[in-house]
Design a protein around this motif. Structure first.
Motif, PDB file in Angstrom:
ATOM      1  N   THR A  80     -10.274   5.740   7.006  1.00  0.00           N
ATOM      2  CA  THR A  80      -9.160   4.808   7.118  1.00  0.00           C
ATOM      3  C   THR A  80      -8.406   4.784   5.795  1.00  0.00           C
ATOM      4  O   THR A  80      -8.995   5.009   4.729  1.00  0.00           O
ATOM      5  CB  THR A  80      -9.644   3.382   7.471  1.00  0.00           C
ATOM      6  N   TYR A  81      -7.116   4.494   5.861  1.00  0.00           N
ATOM      7  CA  TYR A  81      -6.259   4.562   4.682  1.00  0.00           C
ATOM      8  C   TYR A  81      -5.408   3.297   4.596  1.00  0.00           C
ATOM      9  O   TYR A  81      -4.908   2.795   5.604  1.00  0.00           O
ATOM     10  CB  TYR A  81      -5.325   5.777   4.759  1.00  0.00           C
ATOM     11  N   LYS A  82      -5.248   2.791   3.385  1.00  0.00           N
ATOM     12  CA  LYS A  82      -4.357   1.669   3.139  1.00  0.00           C
ATOM     13  C   LYS A  82      -3.472   2.010   1.949  1.00  0.00           C
ATOM     14  O   LYS A  82      -3.935   2.108   0.812  1.00  0.00           O
ATOM     15  CB  LYS A  82      -5.149   0.386   2.871  1.00  0.00           C
ATOM     16  N   TRP A  83      -2.167   2.194   2.222  1.00  0.00           N
ATOM     17  CA  TRP A  83      -1.216   2.642   1.215  1.00  0.00           C
ATOM     18  C   TRP A  83      -0.503   1.462   0.571  1.00  0.00           C
ATOM     19  O   TRP A  83      -0.220   0.448   1.220  1.00  0.00           O
ATOM     20  CB  TRP A  83      -0.169   3.558   1.842  1.00  0.00           C
ATOM     21  N   THR A  84      -0.182   1.623  -0.715  1.00  0.00           N
ATOM     22  CA  THR A  84       0.651   0.670  -1.443  1.00  0.00           C
ATOM     23  C   THR A  84       1.677   1.457  -2.254  1.00  0.00           C
ATOM     24  O   THR A  84       1.318   2.392  -2.990  1.00  0.00           O
ATOM     25  CB  THR A  84      -0.188  -0.206  -2.389  1.00  0.00           C
ATOM     26  N   VAL A  85       2.958   1.110  -2.098  1.00  0.00           N
ATOM     27  CA  VAL A  85       4.042   1.801  -2.800  1.00  0.00           C
ATOM     28  C   VAL A  85       4.808   0.778  -3.633  1.00  0.00           C
ATOM     29  O   VAL A  85       5.349  -0.197  -3.086  1.00  0.00           O
ATOM     30  CB  VAL A  85       4.996   2.506  -1.811  1.00  0.00           C
ATOM     31  N   ASN A  86       4.815   0.998  -4.946  1.00  0.00           N
ATOM     32  CA  ASN A  86       5.505   0.101  -5.883  1.00  0.00           C
ATOM     33  C   ASN A  86       5.114  -1.359  -5.666  1.00  0.00           C
ATOM     34  O   ASN A  86       5.964  -2.261  -5.646  1.00  0.00           O
ATOM     35  CB  ASN A  86       7.025   0.282  -5.763  1.00  0.00           C
ATOM     36  N   GLY A  87       3.806  -1.587  -5.476  1.00  0.00           N
ATOM     37  CA  GLY A  87       3.284  -2.930  -5.351  1.00  0.00           C
ATOM     38  C   GLY A  87       3.368  -3.535  -3.970  1.00  0.00           C
ATOM     39  O   GLY A  87       2.853  -4.641  -3.751  1.00  0.00           O
ATOM     40  N   SER A  88       3.998  -2.852  -3.022  1.00  0.00           N
ATOM     41  CA  SER A  88       4.146  -3.390  -1.670  1.00  0.00           C
ATOM     42  C   SER A  88       3.208  -2.673  -0.716  1.00  0.00           C
ATOM     43  O   SER A  88       3.323  -1.455  -0.543  1.00  0.00           O
ATOM     44  CB  SER A  88       5.596  -3.227  -1.191  1.00  0.00           C
ATOM     45  N   PRO A  89       2.281  -3.405  -0.094  1.00  0.00           N
ATOM     46  CA  PRO A  89       1.405  -2.768   0.911  1.00  0.00           C
ATOM     47  C   PRO A  89       2.229  -2.223   2.066  1.00  0.00           C
ATOM     48  O   PRO A  89       3.158  -2.869   2.546  1.00  0.00           O
ATOM     49  CB  PRO A  89       0.491  -3.912   1.363  1.00  0.00           C
ATOM     50  N   GLN A  90       1.908  -1.024   2.482  1.00  0.00           N
ATOM     51  CA  GLN A  90       2.616  -0.376   3.580  1.00  0.00           C
ATOM     52  C   GLN A  90       1.917  -0.711   4.885  1.00  0.00           C
ATOM     53  O   GLN A  90       1.049   0.026   5.365  1.00  0.00           O
ATOM     54  CB  GLN A  90       2.687   1.134   3.353  1.00  0.00           C
ATOM     55  N   GLU A  91       2.256  -1.851   5.452  1.00  0.00           N
ATOM     56  CA  GLU A  91       1.600  -2.298   6.672  1.00  0.00           C
ATOM     57  C   GLU A  91       1.880  -1.312   7.797  1.00  0.00           C
ATOM     58  O   GLU A  91       2.998  -0.847   7.983  1.00  0.00           O
ATOM     59  CB  GLU A  91       2.103  -3.697   7.060  1.00  0.00           C
TER      60      GLU A  91
END
Length: 373
Positions: A163-174
């Motif tokens: 499973t993967y949980k991404w965050t871009v520039n401090g914002s979680p990519q829901e």
């Protein structure tokens, strides 16, 4: 004599039934995490007493002997190491000996197999984009495909649940729980990307997490190059070329190179000079023929002196890691010739005709009578 006969009978039985010993582990695990080895002994005898000998050829300091009357024995080890090269597959072995009055008499079976140790969950965030010389710089004009890659040469993770949980520039990519995401970085800036990867398996039981980060520098691409001259320059021998080149668009810094060749025919296929420039500059080659520099300005000057006449080509190349712009200019260098002044205002052929007519002037006849004195 009876005891000796019993010894030979037990030896024969152990030889035939050596597969009664089974060695298991609850790995794989990471180095510095506990792993438990389990011996299952199906050997049956009255008043059992055994000696379990654990052997690790690569890690001899963890070898251990356990004396027990149990038919199942556990041994927990924490393999400690500061070297990443210590991760991998290693041999483990167990021998089970029958004991009489606490002394081992003969081996009743053994088992050996390998176990897997990880230094940590190895992986990275890889990006896939066309036109980017290095993975740490991306263009603001193109989408970026980022993939979380986690693997092991054994293929252990191929069948694992991830499973993967991404965050871009401090914002979680829901909603972005896949191994890859696509994003556009429309502004020149530093971008911080992270992904939390969870890996689990049921056979064997394995569950670990890993946290990978990546910093991308997004930059505007270069639009084109313009100069304060035509694309075909005419010069005389011993003259200087003074040319200003303007970089239109793009985020600095810029790396620019230029080269003049003794040919008026542009190359049909030309590797961007900036690529060669980067290779030569960072490898400190001293025989690179181009003039290469770095600038934060949007323009630069080219100055060159020509000692000989001929047809030449000027190659200009500018790079800012996310784009490359090239301009080609032809240069014709001429010899200086002395201007010859004519001897008279009229062409020579007219002067020559006039002289001839003066020499052969015709006689004019008159119809009036001549008068004599």
């Amino acid at each position: 004599m009876r005891n000796l006969s019993s010894f030979f009978i037990l030896t024969l039985v152990s030889f035939v039934t050596c597969n009664l010993i089974e060695l298991l582990d609850d790995g794989p695990v990471t180095i510095d995490s506990p792993i438990t080895f389990t011996v299952k002994n199906s050997y049956n005898t009255t008043a059992p007493s055994y000696e379990y000998r654990f052997t690790f050829p690569r890690w001899p300091k963890y070898n251990k002997i356990i004396q027990s009357t149990a038919s199942e024995v556990n041994y927990t080890v924490i393999f400690e190491s500061s070297s990443p090269e210590d991760a991998g597959y290693y041999m483990k072995k167990v021998e089970v000996w029958f004991c009489h009055l606490g002394r081992p008499l003969h081996r009743i079976g053994f088992d050996f197999t390998s176990f897997l140790l990880f230094n940590h969950l190895t992986g990275r965030i890889a990006i896939h984009i066309d036109g980017s010389p290095t993975e740490y710089f991306v263009s603001t004009a193109l989408p970026v495909n980022m993939t979380a890659e986690i693997s092991h040469r054994s293929g252990f993770f191929d069948s694992a649940n991830k499973t993967y949980k991404w965050t871009v520039n401090g914002s979680p990519q829901e909603g972005s729980y896949d191994e890859f995401i696509v994003r556009n970085f429309s502004e020149p800036q530093l971008n911080n990307i992270s992904v939390l990867v969870s890996v689990s398996k049921t056979n064997p039981v394995f569950q670990k997490t890993a946290y990978f980060t990546l910093t991308l520098h997004s930059k505007d691409p270069i639009h084109n190059l313009t100069t304060d001259s035509q694309n075909n320059i005419q010069l005389f021998k011993d003259e200087n070329l003074q040319l200003n080149v303007k970089i239109n668009g793009g985020t600095p810094p810029f790396f620019y190179c230029w080269e003049i060749t003794n040919s008026s025919t542009p190359r049909e296929t030309m590797k961007p000079l900036s690529e060669s420039f980067l290779w030569s500059r960072f490898s400190e080659e001293e025989d690179w023929p181009s003039k290469c520099n770095k600038t934060d300005e949007s323009s630069f000057n080219i100055n060159s002196h020509f000692d000989e006449a001929g047809n030449k080509t000027l190659y200009i190349d500018v790079n800012n890691y996310v784009s490359t712009s090239t301009k080609i200019i032809t240069i014709s260098v001429h010899e200086r010739e002395l201007l010859r002044q004519p001897e008279a205002n009229k062409p020579a052929v007219i002067q020559e005709t006039s002289n001839i007519m003066e020499k052969y002037k015709p006689v004019m006849l008159s119809s009036e009578p001549e008068i004599y004195e």
